[in-house]
Motif scaffolding. Sequence first.
Motif, PDB file in Angstrom:
ATOM      1  N   GLU A 137      48.453 -74.277 -57.173  1.00 38.50           N
ATOM      2  CA  GLU A 137      49.564 -75.241 -57.233  1.00 38.50           C
ATOM      3  C   GLU A 137      50.050 -75.443 -58.672  1.00 38.50           C
ATOM      4  O   GLU A 137      51.247 -75.465 -58.942  1.00 38.50           O
ATOM      5  CB  GLU A 137      49.126 -76.580 -56.623  1.00 38.50           C
ATOM      6  CG  GLU A 137      50.246 -77.552 -56.410  1.00 38.50           C
ATOM      7  CD  GLU A 137      51.300 -77.046 -55.418  1.00 38.50           C
ATOM      8  OE1 GLU A 137      52.473 -77.425 -55.588  1.00 38.50           O
ATOM      9  OE2 GLU A 137      50.977 -76.289 -54.492  1.00 38.50           O
ATOM     10  N   THR A 138      49.133 -75.573 -59.606  1.00 42.83           N
ATOM     11  CA  THR A 138      49.512 -75.772 -61.012  1.00 42.83           C
ATOM     12  C   THR A 138      50.146 -74.506 -61.578  1.00 42.83           C
ATOM     13  O   THR A 138      51.071 -74.587 -62.385  1.00 42.83           O
ATOM     14  CB  THR A 138      48.291 -76.195 -61.844  1.00 42.83           C
ATOM     15  OG1 THR A 138      47.749 -77.392 -61.279  1.00 42.83           O
ATOM     16  CG2 THR A 138      48.665 -76.455 -63.294  1.00 42.83           C
ATOM     17  N   SER A 144      44.719 -74.147 -60.796  1.00 41.14           N
ATOM     18  CA  SER A 144      44.825 -74.028 -59.342  1.00 41.14           C
ATOM     19  C   SER A 144      46.115 -73.295 -58.997  1.00 41.14           C
ATOM     20  O   SER A 144      47.045 -73.243 -59.809  1.00 41.14           O
ATOM     21  CB  SER A 144      44.839 -75.419 -58.710  1.00 41.14           C
ATOM     22  OG  SER A 144      46.056 -76.084 -59.039  1.00 41.14           O
ATOM     23  N   ASP A 149      42.841 -77.862 -65.276  1.00 45.17           N
ATOM     24  CA  ASP A 149      43.919 -78.020 -64.303  1.00 45.17           C
ATOM     25  C   ASP A 149      44.495 -79.440 -64.359  1.00 45.17           C
ATOM     26  O   ASP A 149      45.717 -79.624 -64.472  1.00 45.17           O
ATOM     27  CB  ASP A 149      43.417 -77.696 -62.898  1.00 45.17           C
ATOM     28  CG  ASP A 149      44.546 -77.541 -61.903  1.00 45.17           C
ATOM     29  OD1 ASP A 149      45.247 -76.517 -61.956  1.00 45.17           O
ATOM     30  OD2 ASP A 149      44.740 -78.455 -61.077  1.00 45.17           O
ATOM     31  N   LYS A 152      52.207 -72.705 -60.305  1.00 48.36           N
ATOM     32  CA  LYS A 152      53.634 -72.657 -59.930  1.00 48.36           C
ATOM     33  C   LYS A 152      54.534 -73.201 -61.037  1.00 48.36           C
ATOM     34  O   LYS A 152      55.731 -72.962 -61.026  1.00 48.36           O
ATOM     35  CB  LYS A 152      53.869 -73.422 -58.635  1.00 48.36           C
ATOM     36  CG  LYS A 152      53.239 -72.740 -57.429  1.00 48.36           C
ATOM     37  CD  LYS A 152      53.456 -73.541 -56.170  1.00 48.36           C
ATOM     38  CE  LYS A 152      52.759 -72.871 -54.991  1.00 48.36           C
ATOM     39  NZ  LYS A 152      52.914 -73.657 -53.756  1.00 48.36           N
ATOM     40  N   HIS A 153      53.972 -73.925 -61.988  1.00 45.57           N
ATOM     41  CA  HIS A 153      54.742 -74.444 -63.129  1.00 45.57           C
ATOM     42  C   HIS A 153      54.980 -73.375 -64.189  1.00 45.57           C
ATOM     43  O   HIS A 153      55.678 -73.617 -65.172  1.00 45.57           O
ATOM     44  CB  HIS A 153      54.019 -75.627 -63.791  1.00 45.57           C
ATOM     45  CG  HIS A 153      53.921 -76.832 -62.934  1.00 45.57           C
ATOM     46  ND1 HIS A 153      54.983 -77.674 -62.704  1.00 45.57           N
ATOM     47  CD2 HIS A 153      52.879 -77.349 -62.233  1.00 45.57           C
ATOM     48  CE1 HIS A 153      54.616 -78.654 -61.916  1.00 45.57           C
ATOM     49  NE2 HIS A 153      53.334 -78.483 -61.610  1.00 45.57           N
ATOM     50  N   ASN A 185      48.343 -80.575 -65.858  1.00 44.69           N
ATOM     51  CA  ASN A 185      49.271 -81.374 -65.064  1.00 44.69           C
ATOM     52  C   ASN A 185      49.644 -82.662 -65.789  1.00 44.69           C
ATOM     53  O   ASN A 185      50.805 -83.086 -65.777  1.00 44.69           O
ATOM     54  CB  ASN A 185      48.698 -81.660 -63.677  1.00 44.69           C
ATOM     55  CG  ASN A 185      48.866 -80.482 -62.756  1.00 44.69           C
ATOM     56  OD1 ASN A 185      49.981 -80.039 -62.510  1.00 44.69           O
ATOM     57  ND2 ASN A 185      47.768 -79.948 -62.259  1.00 44.69           N
TER      58      ASN A 185
END
Length: 180
Positions: free
Chosen positions: A156-157, A154, A77, A159-160, A81
Amino acid sequence: MSFWTDLRLPAQHDMLVAIIETHWLHRHAEASTLAGVMDIMSGLFALTGIRVAEAGGRQIKTLGDNALTIFPAADTDHALNALIALRTEANQWLGQRGYASHVGIKADVGPVALGLVGTPGQEILDVFGRPVATAFTLTGTGLTVTAPVFRLLSPETRKHLRKHTPPVTYIGTDDRRPGD
């Protein structure tokens, strides 16, 4: 101590394997001198090597306008990023130098062999395994990761990324469907 300083070779580890590649740079390179091409590639791969190391990975080697990098799979993760941020920075770096090319990232994760290979006395660290071959053969010119990479990210990641269905293929009418 870090993963890299504790590493004993040869070894097998689960690693995120990422290919950093430039797109369309060769078009610009044709209009440049060989010294100019070497200068831009040297600068670009110095930047990528520094950023990969700062994120806990290693830039293993460069192959033309590609770089082979690895990170411990446990840090997938964080590594992805960092690679996304690196991609943005590298694109800006190339643009500031007049290159309308962009950087792509392709990644897979899994068990690999790490070891020293090459001419005796001049060996270099290298990596072998399915994730290396898979990363090199992924299609796409932007950010492309395999399902095993996606599963380690994750929310959040994730979402990319968006799911991409592979292109349709056709098989002979007398052939069995894959998986049948």
